[in-house]
Enzyme design. Structure first.
Site, PDB file in Angstrom:
ATOM      1  N   HIS A   1      78.186  -9.581  31.843  1.00  0.00           N
ATOM      2  CA  HIS A   1      78.884  -9.732  30.565  1.00  0.00           C
ATOM      3  C   HIS A   1      80.356  -9.347  30.686  1.00  0.00           C
ATOM      4  O   HIS A   1      80.993  -8.988  29.697  1.00  0.00           O
ATOM      5  CB  HIS A   1      78.173  -8.929  29.478  1.00  0.00           C
ATOM      6  CG  HIS A   1      76.796  -9.486  29.180  1.00  0.00           C
ATOM      7  ND1 HIS A   1      75.856  -8.856  28.427  1.00  0.00           N
ATOM      8  CD2 HIS A   1      76.215 -10.669  29.568  1.00  0.00           C
ATOM      9  CE1 HIS A   1      74.752  -9.598  28.338  1.00  0.00           C
ATOM     10  NE2 HIS A   1      74.941 -10.690  29.042  1.00  0.00           N
TER      11      HIS A   1
ATOM     12  N   PRO B   1      76.348   4.992  23.303  1.00  0.00           N
ATOM     13  CA  PRO B   1      75.199   4.435  22.571  1.00  0.00           C
ATOM     14  C   PRO B   1      74.842   3.036  23.072  1.00  0.00           C
ATOM     15  O   PRO B   1      75.735   2.299  23.509  1.00  0.00           O
ATOM     16  CB  PRO B   1      75.701   4.352  21.123  1.00  0.00           C
ATOM     17  CG  PRO B   1      76.954   5.168  21.060  1.00  0.00           C
ATOM     18  CD  PRO B   1      77.520   5.200  22.446  1.00  0.00           C
ATOM     19  N   ASP B   2      73.580   2.687  23.013  1.00  0.00           N
ATOM     20  CA  ASP B   2      73.196   1.296  23.322  1.00  0.00           C
ATOM     21  C   ASP B   2      73.356   0.463  22.054  1.00  0.00           C
ATOM     22  O   ASP B   2      73.964   0.930  21.075  1.00  0.00           O
ATOM     23  CB  ASP B   2      71.775   1.232  23.909  1.00  0.00           C
ATOM     24  CG  ASP B   2      70.705   1.696  22.927  1.00  0.00           C
ATOM     25  OD1 ASP B   2      71.043   1.932  21.739  1.00  0.00           O
ATOM     26  OD2 ASP B   2      69.537   1.815  23.324  1.00  0.00           O
ATOM     27  N   PHE B   3      72.877  -0.768  22.047  1.00  0.00           N
ATOM     28  CA  PHE B   3      72.978  -1.604  20.849  1.00  0.00           C
ATOM     29  C   PHE B   3      71.849  -1.305  19.867  1.00  0.00           C
ATOM     30  O   PHE B   3      72.077  -1.092  18.695  1.00  0.00           O
ATOM     31  CB  PHE B   3      72.865  -3.089  21.236  1.00  0.00           C
ATOM     32  CG  PHE B   3      74.182  -3.764  21.499  1.00  0.00           C
ATOM     33  CD1 PHE B   3      75.378  -3.097  21.326  1.00  0.00           C
ATOM     34  CD2 PHE B   3      74.217  -5.086  21.915  1.00  0.00           C
ATOM     35  CE1 PHE B   3      76.591  -3.738  21.557  1.00  0.00           C
ATOM     36  CE2 PHE B   3      75.415  -5.736  22.149  1.00  0.00           C
ATOM     37  CZ  PHE B   3      76.604  -5.065  21.977  1.00  0.00           C
ATOM     38  N   ARG B   4      70.619  -1.349  20.398  1.00  0.00           N
ATOM     39  CA  ARG B   4      69.490  -1.542  19.493  1.00  0.00           C
ATOM     40  C   ARG B   4      68.607  -0.327  19.259  1.00  0.00           C
ATOM     41  O   ARG B   4      67.643  -0.430  18.507  1.00  0.00           O
ATOM     42  CB  ARG B   4      68.632  -2.727  19.997  1.00  0.00           C
ATOM     43  CG  ARG B   4      69.388  -4.045  19.928  1.00  0.00           C
ATOM     44  CD  ARG B   4      68.609  -5.217  20.456  1.00  0.00           C
ATOM     45  NE  ARG B   4      69.392  -6.446  20.379  1.00  0.00           N
ATOM     46  CZ  ARG B   4      70.291  -6.825  21.280  1.00  0.00           C
ATOM     47  NH1 ARG B   4      70.504  -6.071  22.353  1.00  0.00           N
ATOM     48  NH2 ARG B   4      70.972  -7.944  21.138  1.00  0.00           N
TER      49      ARG B   4
ATOM     50  N   ASP C   1      80.764  -0.886  30.542  1.00  0.00           N
ATOM     51  CA  ASP C   1      81.409   0.428  30.618  1.00  0.00           C
ATOM     52  C   ASP C   1      81.971   0.757  31.996  1.00  0.00           C
ATOM     53  O   ASP C   1      82.646   1.777  32.171  1.00  0.00           O
ATOM     54  CB  ASP C   1      80.425   1.523  30.171  1.00  0.00           C
ATOM     55  CG  ASP C   1      79.106   1.490  30.960  1.00  0.00           C
ATOM     56  OD1 ASP C   1      79.114   1.162  32.163  1.00  0.00           O
ATOM     57  OD2 ASP C   1      78.055   1.789  30.364  1.00  0.00           O
TER      58      ASP C   1
ATOM     59  N   ASN D   1      76.147  -4.200  31.272  1.00  0.00           N
ATOM     60  CA  ASN D   1      77.032  -3.188  30.699  1.00  0.00           C
ATOM     61  C   ASN D   1      78.498  -3.507  30.945  1.00  0.00           C
ATOM     62  O   ASN D   1      78.859  -4.136  31.948  1.00  0.00           O
ATOM     63  CB  ASN D   1      76.680  -1.801  31.258  1.00  0.00           C
ATOM     64  CG  ASN D   1      75.302  -1.374  30.791  1.00  0.00           C
ATOM     65  OD1 ASN D   1      74.752  -1.986  29.884  1.00  0.00           O
ATOM     66  ND2 ASN D   1      74.754  -0.356  31.421  1.00  0.00           N
TER      67      ASN D   1
HETATM   68  P1  CNA Z   1      69.964  -2.848  24.000  1.00  0.00           P
HETATM   69  O1  CNA Z   1      69.508  -4.085  23.344  1.00  0.00           O
HETATM   70  O2  CNA Z   1      70.611  -1.815  23.153  1.00  0.00           O
HETATM   71  O3  CNA Z   1      68.673  -2.201  24.710  1.00  0.00           O
HETATM   72  C1  CNA Z   1      68.700  -0.947  25.331  1.00  0.00           C
HETATM   73  C2  CNA Z   1      67.295  -0.603  25.770  1.00  0.00           C
HETATM   74  O4  CNA Z   1      67.354   0.614  26.476  1.00  0.00           O
HETATM   75  C3  CNA Z   1      66.302  -0.436  24.615  1.00  0.00           C
HETATM   76  O5  CNA Z   1      65.074  -1.053  24.937  1.00  0.00           O
HETATM   77  C4  CNA Z   1      66.153   1.091  24.516  1.00  0.00           C
HETATM   78  O6  CNA Z   1      64.888   1.487  24.030  1.00  0.00           O
HETATM   79  C5  CNA Z   1      66.354   1.491  25.956  1.00  0.00           C
HETATM   80  N1  CNA Z   1      66.860   2.858  26.104  1.00  0.00           N
HETATM   81  C6  CNA Z   1      68.022   3.365  25.624  1.00  0.00           C
HETATM   82  N2  CNA Z   1      68.182   4.641  26.003  1.00  0.00           N
HETATM   83  C7  CNA Z   1      67.069   4.948  26.721  1.00  0.00           C
HETATM   84  C8  CNA Z   1      66.629   6.126  27.377  1.00  0.00           C
HETATM   85  N3  CNA Z   1      67.358   7.255  27.382  1.00  0.00           N
HETATM   86  N4  CNA Z   1      65.442   6.102  28.019  1.00  0.00           N
HETATM   87  C9  CNA Z   1      64.689   4.964  28.034  1.00  0.00           C
HETATM   88  N5  CNA Z   1      65.063   3.822  27.443  1.00  0.00           N
HETATM   89  C10 CNA Z   1      66.236   3.817  26.798  1.00  0.00           C
HETATM   90  O7  CNA Z   1      70.954  -3.143  25.198  1.00  0.00           O
HETATM   91  P2  CNA Z   1      70.910  -4.335  26.264  1.00  0.00           P
HETATM   92  O8  CNA Z   1      71.717  -3.879  27.404  1.00  0.00           O
HETATM   93  O9  CNA Z   1      69.538  -4.810  26.515  1.00  0.00           O
HETATM   94  O10 CNA Z   1      71.684  -5.505  25.490  1.00  0.00           O
HETATM   95  C11 CNA Z   1      72.640  -6.252  26.087  1.00  0.00           C
HETATM   96  C12 CNA Z   1      74.015  -6.003  25.506  1.00  0.00           C
HETATM   97  C13 CNA Z   1      74.312  -4.573  25.233  1.00  0.00           C
HETATM   98  C14 CNA Z   1      75.064  -6.385  26.504  1.00  0.00           C
HETATM   99  O11 CNA Z   1      75.780  -7.482  26.043  1.00  0.00           O
HETATM  100  C15 CNA Z   1      76.002  -5.171  26.665  1.00  0.00           C
HETATM  101  O12 CNA Z   1      77.338  -5.535  26.837  1.00  0.00           O
HETATM  102  C16 CNA Z   1      75.785  -4.402  25.444  1.00  0.00           C
HETATM  103  N6  CNA Z   1      76.113  -2.956  25.467  1.00  0.00           N
HETATM  104  C17 CNA Z   1      76.665  -2.372  26.554  1.00  0.00           C
HETATM  105  C18 CNA Z   1      76.920  -1.008  26.556  1.00  0.00           C
HETATM  106  C19 CNA Z   1      77.524  -0.370  27.767  1.00  0.00           C
HETATM  107  O13 CNA Z   1      78.286  -1.010  28.477  1.00  0.00           O
HETATM  108  N7  CNA Z   1      77.175   0.879  28.045  1.00  0.00           N
HETATM  109  C20 CNA Z   1      76.607  -0.245  25.440  1.00  0.00           C
HETATM  110  C21 CNA Z   1      76.039  -0.883  24.319  1.00  0.00           C
HETATM  111  C22 CNA Z   1      75.801  -2.239  24.354  1.00  0.00           C
END
Ligand code: CNA
Length: 290
Positions: A142, A49-52, A125, A123
């Site tokens: 990060h 999952p993402d954050f937002r 991960d 990320n």
């Molecule tokens: P965020 O704020 O959650 O933004 C993610 C963005 O990606 C959003 O605009 C979503 O709409 C978009 N999105 C997600 N899935 C899709 C998809 N399938 N198709 C199109 N768009 C999509 O995350 P950010 O990375 O901007 O925020 C930074 C944080 C998140 C960092 O400090 C990370 O460490 C942290 N994070 C990392 C992970 C990971 O390592 N995979 C996971 C969750 C959070």
């Protein structure tokens, strides 16, 4: 042919670019240094999952972790008070639990073709490394779980020691001073890794900037999107328009909205790399999909 796109000839407005125009520029050798910024969105197709993202993002699903508010999980004062929620979250990201997807392999293909100037990722991960992109091409802005540091005596240790504890739900302790050991993930308010300074040389050199799967809400990472030259096309591939590309767009910006996998597959097709992509995916994953 990208007529009216390569330059304005010094007069008047430049024509707006499309994803196809950028693909043609890259194909024609007009963008030998591709710079990439990514966020959590590129790993959602891998199941992380993402954050937002409303509903599916971590911030909507943290009730299970017993934290006062979502950001607390990445805040040092709360970590010292109770490291368990962060460690439980870390355990989920143990290397091997998740695999790179077609987006990571697209970035790997950029590298294989000698086009990737650098990949700046937020990320944690490790899927960029897992896709085969060498560490020299990565800036893990990060941090990562590859190493850990004692929060008291600052002694560093390999990530393996951290995992050995976390996998059995034990709080990692320093073997010298018994302080809590934290992986080298950047928490809110902590300085970014030294490698982040590479942006000073990378961004002015870029010929095109690709921004994938980030809400561009976390600084100083987000502001990197403004550090390329004004003439450089910036391509945002995301579900929604975000950051400076939404509120302060430049004439050569391309905003490709929608699902990332779909958009990246479209870009791969426009680049004429579909067959190579299939071969790479087959080699790396044993199947022709992500
Ligand atoms: P965020 O704020 O959650 O933004 C993610 C963005 O990606 C959003 O605009 C979503 O709409 C978009 N999105 C997600 N899935 C899709 C998809 N399938 N198709 C199109 N768009 C999509 O995350 P950010 O990375 O901007 O925020 C930074 C944080 C998140 C960092 O400090 C990370 O460490 C942290 N994070 C990392 C992970 C990971 O390592 N995979 C996971 C969750 C959070």
């Amino acid at each position: 042919m990208v007529s009216g796109v390569l330059g304005s000839g010094g007069s008047g407005e430049r024509q707006k670019l499309s994803l196809q125009d950028v693909a043609e520029l890259i194909r024609a050798g007009g963008c030998p240094r591709v710079l990439v910024m990514v966020g959590a969105g590129i790993s959602t197709p891998s199941g992380i999952p993402d954050f937002r993202s409303p509903g599916s993002g971590w911030y909507s699903n943290l009730q299970q972790y017993d934290i006062p508010y979502p950001e607390a999980i990445f805040e040092l004062p709360f970590f010292f008070h109770n490291p368990k929620p962060f460690l439980a979250l870390a355990k989920k990201l143990y290397p091997g639990h998740y695999r790179p997807n077609v987006i990571h392999y697209f970035l790997r293909l950029l590298h294989d073709k000698g086009l990737l100037l650098r990949l700046y990722t937020q990320n944690i991960d490790g899927l960029e490394r897992a896709s085969g992109i060498p560490a020299s091409k990565l800036v893990e802005a990060h941090g990562s779980f590859a190493s850990a540091t004692c929060t008291v005596c600052r002694r560093t240790s390999p990530g393996e020691n951290f995992w050995a504890d976390v996998l059995v739900d034990r709080v990692p302790r320093c073997s010298v001073c018994t302080g809590i050991v934290k992986p080298d993930i950047v928490f809110f308010g902590e300085p970014l890794p030294q490698r982040f300074l590479l942006h000073v040389v990378d961004f002015p050199m870029a010929d095109v900037l690709l921004i994938l799967g980030t809400s561009l809400q976390v600084e100083p990472f987000a502001s990197l999107s403004e550090a390329v030259r004004n003439s450089v096309p910036r391509v945002l591939i995301n579900r929604d328009a975000v950051g400076p590309l939404a509120w302060c767009p430049r004439s050569r910006d391309v905003v490709q909205l929608g699902d990332l996998v779909h958009s990246v597959e479209k870009l791969v097709e426009l680049l004429g790399w579909t067959e190579e992509m299939k071969d790479l995916l087959q080699r790396e994953t044993g199947k022709a999909g992500c």
